[in-house]
Design a protein around this motif. Structure first.
Motif, PDB file in Angstrom:
ATOM      1  N   VAL A 502       0.846  -1.202   0.000  1.00 47.90           N
ATOM      2  CA  VAL A 502       0.000   0.000   0.000  1.00 47.90           C
ATOM      3  C   VAL A 502       0.877   1.247   0.000  1.00 47.90           C
ATOM      4  O   VAL A 502       0.649   2.195  -0.759  1.00 47.90           O
ATOM      5  CB  VAL A 502      -0.963   0.006   1.223  1.00 47.90           C
ATOM      6  N   ALA A 503       1.924   1.234   0.828  1.00 45.04           N
ATOM      7  CA  ALA A 503       2.811   2.406   0.924  1.00 45.04           C
ATOM      8  C   ALA A 503       3.542   2.630  -0.405  1.00 45.04           C
ATOM      9  O   ALA A 503       3.612   3.749  -0.912  1.00 45.04           O
ATOM     10  CB  ALA A 503       3.810   2.213   2.058  1.00 45.04           C
ATOM     11  N   LYS A 504       4.071   1.568  -0.981  1.00 43.42           N
ATOM     12  CA  LYS A 504       4.861   1.706  -2.210  1.00 43.42           C
ATOM     13  C   LYS A 504       3.989   2.162  -3.381  1.00 43.42           C
ATOM     14  O   LYS A 504       4.362   3.070  -4.133  1.00 43.42           O
ATOM     15  CB  LYS A 504       5.533   0.366  -2.530  1.00 43.42           C
ATOM     16  N   GLU A 552       0.851  -2.142 -10.879  1.00 47.26           N
ATOM     17  CA  GLU A 552      -0.368  -2.931 -11.100  1.00 47.26           C
ATOM     18  C   GLU A 552      -0.122  -4.415 -10.827  1.00 47.26           C
ATOM     19  O   GLU A 552      -1.013  -5.117 -10.349  1.00 47.26           O
ATOM     20  CB  GLU A 552      -0.903  -2.713 -12.516  1.00 47.26           C
ATOM     21  N   VAL A 553       1.090  -4.864 -11.112  1.00 46.66           N
ATOM     22  CA  VAL A 553       1.420  -6.260 -10.779  1.00 46.66           C
ATOM     23  C   VAL A 553       1.381  -6.412  -9.251  1.00 46.66           C
ATOM     24  O   VAL A 553       0.901  -7.419  -8.714  1.00 46.66           O
ATOM     25  CB  VAL A 553       2.796  -6.642 -11.369  1.00 46.66           C
ATOM     26  N   LEU A 554       1.835  -5.376  -8.551  1.00 51.41           N
ATOM     27  CA  LEU A 554       1.785  -5.427  -7.082  1.00 51.41           C
ATOM     28  C   LEU A 554       0.342  -5.441  -6.577  1.00 51.41           C
ATOM     29  O   LEU A 554       0.046  -6.072  -5.565  1.00 51.41           O
ATOM     30  CB  LEU A 554       2.523  -4.229  -6.476  1.00 51.41           C
ATOM     31  N   LEU A 555      -0.543  -4.747  -7.294  1.00 48.35           N
ATOM     32  CA  LEU A 555      -1.951  -4.758  -6.873  1.00 48.35           C
ATOM     33  C   LEU A 555      -2.523  -6.169  -6.952  1.00 48.35           C
ATOM     34  O   LEU A 555      -3.331  -6.575  -6.116  1.00 48.35           O
ATOM     35  CB  LEU A 555      -2.781  -3.821  -7.749  1.00 48.35           C
ATOM     36  N   LEU A 556      -2.086  -6.925  -7.969  1.00 46.35           N
ATOM     37  CA  LEU A 556      -2.556  -8.312  -8.068  1.00 46.35           C
ATOM     38  C   LEU A 556      -2.042  -9.128  -6.880  1.00 46.35           C
ATOM     39  O   LEU A 556      -2.764  -9.942  -6.304  1.00 46.35           O
ATOM     40  CB  LEU A 556      -2.096  -8.960  -9.382  1.00 46.35           C
ATOM     41  N   ALA A 557      -0.775  -8.869  -6.519  1.00 53.82           N
ATOM     42  CA  ALA A 557      -0.214  -9.580  -5.360  1.00 53.82           C
ATOM     43  C   ALA A 557      -0.976  -9.178  -4.098  1.00 53.82           C
ATOM     44  O   ALA A 557      -1.258 -10.006  -3.222  1.00 53.82           O
ATOM     45  CB  ALA A 557       1.265  -9.232  -5.213  1.00 53.82           C
ATOM     46  N   LEU A 647      -8.469  -7.351 -14.358  1.00 53.60           N
ATOM     47  CA  LEU A 647      -9.027  -6.008 -14.191  1.00 53.60           C
ATOM     48  C   LEU A 647      -9.865  -5.944 -12.928  1.00 53.60           C
ATOM     49  O   LEU A 647      -9.789  -4.982 -12.155  1.00 53.60           O
ATOM     50  CB  LEU A 647      -9.876  -5.632 -15.412  1.00 53.60           C
ATOM     51  N   LEU A 648     -10.651  -7.004 -12.722  1.00 51.74           N
ATOM     52  CA  LEU A 648     -11.514  -7.055 -11.543  1.00 51.74           C
ATOM     53  C   LEU A 648     -10.671  -7.105 -10.270  1.00 51.74           C
ATOM     54  O   LEU A 648     -10.896  -6.359  -9.313  1.00 51.74           O
ATOM     55  CB  LEU A 648     -12.404  -8.293 -11.646  1.00 51.74           C
ATOM     56  N   MET A 649      -9.661  -7.980 -10.273  1.00 54.06           N
ATOM     57  CA  MET A 649      -8.810  -8.107  -9.073  1.00 54.06           C
ATOM     58  C   MET A 649      -8.111  -6.786  -8.778  1.00 54.06           C
ATOM     59  O   MET A 649      -8.051  -6.340  -7.634  1.00 54.06           O
ATOM     60  CB  MET A 649      -7.748  -9.195  -9.280  1.00 54.06           C
ATOM     61  N   ALA A 650      -7.580  -6.146  -9.843  1.00 54.56           N
ATOM     62  CA  ALA A 650      -6.845  -4.893  -9.628  1.00 54.56           C
ATOM     63  C   ALA A 650      -7.790  -3.811  -9.123  1.00 54.56           C
ATOM     64  O   ALA A 650      -7.426  -3.025  -8.245  1.00 54.56           O
ATOM     65  CB  ALA A 650      -6.160  -4.458 -10.916  1.00 54.56           C
ATOM     66  N   ALA A 651      -9.022  -3.780  -9.670  1.00 52.42           N
ATOM     67  CA  ALA A 651      -9.966  -2.740  -9.245  1.00 52.42           C
ATOM     68  C   ALA A 651     -10.330  -2.931  -7.774  1.00 52.42           C
ATOM     69  O   ALA A 651     -10.350  -1.968  -6.988  1.00 52.42           O
ATOM     70  CB  ALA A 651     -11.218  -2.790 -10.117  1.00 52.42           C
ATOM     71  N   LEU A 652     -10.602  -4.182  -7.391  1.00 51.58           N
ATOM     72  CA  LEU A 652     -10.970  -4.438  -5.998  1.00 51.58           C
ATOM     73  C   LEU A 652      -9.793  -4.140  -5.072  1.00 51.58           C
ATOM     74  O   LEU A 652      -9.965  -3.548  -4.002  1.00 51.58           O
ATOM     75  CB  LEU A 652     -11.427  -5.897  -5.837  1.00 51.58           C
ATOM     76  N   ALA A 653      -8.606  -4.537  -5.510  1.00 53.24           N
ATOM     77  CA  ALA A 653      -7.419  -4.275  -4.690  1.00 53.24           C
ATOM     78  C   ALA A 653      -7.200  -2.766  -4.536  1.00 53.24           C
ATOM     79  O   ALA A 653      -6.875  -2.278  -3.454  1.00 53.24           O
ATOM     80  CB  ALA A 653      -6.189  -4.918  -5.325  1.00 53.24           C
TER      81      ALA A 653
END
Ligand SMILES: Cc1cc2nc3c(=O)[nH]c(=O)nc-3n(C[C@H](O)[C@H](O)[C@H](O)COP(=O)(O)OP(=O)(O)OC[C@H]3O[C@@H](n4cnc5c(N)ncnc54)[C@H](O)[C@@H]3O)c2cc1C
Length: 741
Positions: A502-504, A552-557, A647-653
């Motif tokens: 979240v910070a990064k 965005e790859v981090l958002l998936l993680a 897209l869904l995972m990234a949006a929710l994240a």
């Protein structure tokens, strides 16, 4: 006495009372409390006990062996507590205190109970074959704290092997409906005298070289003299324990200092993070054996050797399963073959934390690179627009020999655990560095917007420009708060993976937005002049979105880490239960997980807010529960296919990350010249308005109040209400001209 007890903890106490009555006992003892913890069914304690195969039937049998039932008739109502139980309750408060929590949850009660071995509950657990210290470790793992072994200093080793994903504040707010304000906050930072001395002396070195214009050499890289003088005053050892030549500062203290360093020179701050956070210092401090620490850490602490972190390869960046660099054992050495790319601070003579494969498994070795290039090790050189003041090279290994004694062994998992451990710290440090960099960017806007006149007035009087100044201030405050929060979690032994992401991602997005949307537009054409601070460093403001994990790859993680504890609980067989008796992943996902949410009437959420009942906290707590529901609904409709719905995972994240940012800025107290409420309001409004489905909220007017608020903030900054900014050195305005009047 119970005002700080969470709802679940209160329920445990009620159930214990009820259980005593069921036994016809005239008192409540630790055995009844144990029943209460299990019967409560959903708290951390219940989960730990269930995972350890402790169930009501087994406890009842054990209790009956130890204690007889009471007389036929007993008085109903609230029963008195035994002295041992009172002691356990006191211990639970003590446990909460030492974990830095100001609420008492079921986990603290269980930890308190485990401290009182001479109790019925203690005997019951031991008779069931459990070691109390193992149960304790399970609890700490689940709440995200490593076990503290022995008295005094916390054990530096990472969490012990466990299949459980620690519950972060975000998990608790989402899945447990426990929005714990304290967990989104960070405590005051202590700076011991020796660390303060190192910090002051380091700042003096950087300031002096800046003033003399000697901070960079002829190649515009950080001057060796600066690196050496910083070594003399102890800069490179700030995170190394004193027994290895450093001064053992906490990450919180050091990161708050790195923000200051970055206001003078972000390269000096960034290099520290490469050396000490993602690089070999952190690897050795947390994963080295005493022999490795004693041998390899002192030269790093003294700055005789600087560190680099070698993970990325030409074929492996986002996809680490593709790593190809190998190390093969040959006598007392490993022989390394392969290629690395984009390695910051990579030069001959550096100490590299190398991630490679040994027998197909990712591993980490500390490589003291030769002092000059050799046939076994040579650099790959290229031009790079970003990080222009540090070296960044690739390298080729052709049979480089590294002593087998330099391999680090993680207590669980493979070498990537070591890399991720450092990346968590590096990501928090990136956020701290951004907080300093953004300050300089804002400071450079102020003289310009005061100077530049269009249509007869300074642009600094215009709403469009004022809003940008206010937004910059919000982004700075966000970075300050998030870096402090993530560092605090890591200092307390938490895993910190989600906090660091979240910070990064916030910090990297903030730098991007600040550069492109706020500064570029404000500086106009001059931003493109060679020598202009924005144009010259534009790549440096964009690169953080890519390094240490593309955002965005981090958002998936982040999404995967969000849902993991929820899924793990369903798919992990409990001890003694075979995989085949478990319902399939999908079957189990559907009913128990979603059932109760479908029963919730629209618009009402089962929110529990502890320790902060102000309106904002309640709204944020509701948002977490709302997103939990959306995630579960998405998983229900997409089932296993959700893993392909990026897209869904990234949006929710992104939604959860944004509400987390809002919670952190709302609860974190970081020193600032402007008031916290003014600085946090915009970021909170962004998070709370997110899911408002009202048409008006989605119209272009909806954001106006927030923007006007940012204008007011901008006016205050221009009026000099943030003196720290006015004191920063700024670059003179370019292509200046005489002002009329
Ligand atoms: C200035 C700088 C300094 C660096 N310093 C270091 C260092 O010191 N040490 C080190 O080890 N590395 C370092 N790196 C490397 C950096 O960490 C990588 O560049 C980064 O992790 C991304 O890897 P990549 O460039 O190979 O991107 P790739 O893996 O090629 O990916 C390109 C893009 O594709 C997309 N993508 C990739 N996979 C997926 C997927 N599964 N789903 C959806 N989209 C996807 C992403 O948007 C990604 O950004 C540095 C990089 C830079 C630019």
């Amino acid at each position: 006495m119970y005002e700080r007890f969470t709802d679940r903890a209160r329920k445990v106490m009620q159930l214990a009372n009820q259980e005593a009555q069921n036994f016809n006992h005239e008192y409540i003892g630790t055995e009844h409390l144990l029943f209460g913890l299990i019967k409560e069914g959903s708290g951390v304690a219940a989960n730990v006990l269930m995972n350890l195969d402790v169930d009501l039937r087994k406890i009842r049998l054990e209790v009956e062996k130890l204690i007889q039932g009471g007389p036929e008739i007993v008085s109903l109502g609230k029963l008195p507590q035994t002295p041992t139980l009172k002691k356990v309750i006191e211990y639970s408060m003590d446990e909460a205190r030492s974990l830095g929590h100001n609420y008492i949850g079921t986990e603290h009660i269980l930890l308190g109970m485990l401290r009182e071995q001479e109790s019925v509950a203690g005997y019951v657990l031991m008779n069931l074959g459990l070691k109390l210290e193992n149960v304790r470790e399970e609890v700490l793992n689940l709440v995200g704290y490593r076990a503290i072994r022995g008295a005094g200093r916390a054990d530096q080793s990472p969490a012990s092997p466990s299949s459980h994903v620690p519950l972060s504040a975000i998990h608790r707010a989402l899945w447990e409906h426990e929005y714990l304000a304290d967990s989104f906050s960070s405590s005051a930072i202590e700076i011991p005298a020796e660390l303060a001395r190192v910090m002051n002396a380091s700042l003096e070195v950087v300031q002096r070289h800046r003033a003399a214009n000697t901070i960079f050499n002829g190649e515009r890289k950080l001057n060796d003299a600066v690196i050496a003088e910083l070594a003399t005053v102890g800069y490179w050892g700030m995170l190394t324990p004193p027994e290895f030549g450093g001064c053992g500062g906490s990450l919180s203290a050091v990161l708050s200092f790195l923000t200051r360093v970055a206001t003078f020179d972000p390269t000096v701050a960034g290099l520290f993070s490469v050396h000490s956070c993602i690089g070999p210092v952190n690897m050795l401090v947390h994963f080295g054996s005493p022999e490795q620490q004693g041998r390899l850490l002192p030269p790093l602490a003294r700055g005789e050797r600087l560190g680099a972190f070698g993970l990325t390869e030409p074929n492996a960046g986002s996809d680490l399963t593709a790593l190809r660099t190998t190390a093969v054992m040959d006598g007392d050495d490993y022989v390394v073959h392969g290629e690395k790319l984009f390695i910051t601070n990579l030069l001959p003579g550096r100490t590299l934390g190398l991630v490679c494969k040994i027998e197909e498994v990712p591993a980490v070795m500390i490589v003291e690179l030769p002092a000059v290039e050799t046939p076994e090790f040579h650099l790959v050189r290229y031009g790079l627009h970003s990080l222009q003041h540090t070296h960044n090279h690739g390298c080729v290994f052709r049979g480089l020999r590294v002593p087998t004694a330099n391999r680090l062994l993680p207590p669980r998992g493979d070498g990537l655990q070591i890399a991720y451990h450092g990346l968590n710290r590096g990501r928090a440090a990136l956020c701290a560095n951004a907080a300093g960099t953004l300050r300089v960017m804002l400071a450079n806007m102020l003289p310009w917007v005061r100077f530049r006149q269009t249509h007869g007035a300074a642009i600094g009087t215009r709403e469009l420009v004022l809003r940008r100044l206010g937004r910059m201030a919000e982004l700075i405050f966000g970075c300050d708060a998030l870096a402090a929060w993530a560092a605090g979690v890591l200092d307390r032994g938490g895993r910190g993976e989600m906090e660091a992401i979240v910070a990064k991602t916030f910090a990297a997005d903030a730098l991007h937005e600040a550069a492109v949307e706020l500064c570029l537009k404000t500086h106009g054409g001059r931003a493109f002049l060679v020598g202009h601070p924005l144009g010259d460093q534009l790549h440096d403001y964009l690169a953080p979105s890519i390094y240490e994990g593309e955002n965005e790859v981090l958002l998936l993680a982040f999404f995967k880490a969000l849902v993991k504890p929820r899924i793990m609980r369903l798919i992990e067989p409990s001890p003694g239960e075979s995989e085949s008796t478990q319902p399939s992943f999908l079957k189990s996902l559907l009913k128990p997980l979603f059932g109760r949410f479908f029963e919730q009437p629209e618009g009402s959420f089962p929110t529990t807010v502890t320790s902060a009942n102000d309106e904002t906290a309640l709204a944020l707590a509701d948002q977490f529960v709302r997103f939990a529901r959306q995630i579960e609904l998405a998983m229900q409709s997409e089932q296993a296919g959700v893993a392909n719905q990026q897209l869904l995972m990234a949006a929710l994240a992104r939604d959860v990350a944004r509400v987390t940012v809002a919670a952190v800025v709302h609860h974190t107290v970081v020193p600032t010249a402007l008031d916290r409420t003014a600085l946090s309001q915009g970021l909170i409004a962004e998070a709370v308005a997110m899911n408002d489905q009202e048409p008006a909220a989605n119209s272009h007017h909806a954001d106006l109040p927030r923007q006007l608020h940012q204008c007011r903030l901008g006016e205050r900054i221009l009026a000099g209400e943030w003196p720290e900014l006015e004191a920063l050195a700024t670059t003179p305005i370019m292509q200046t001209y005489p002002q009329e009047n």
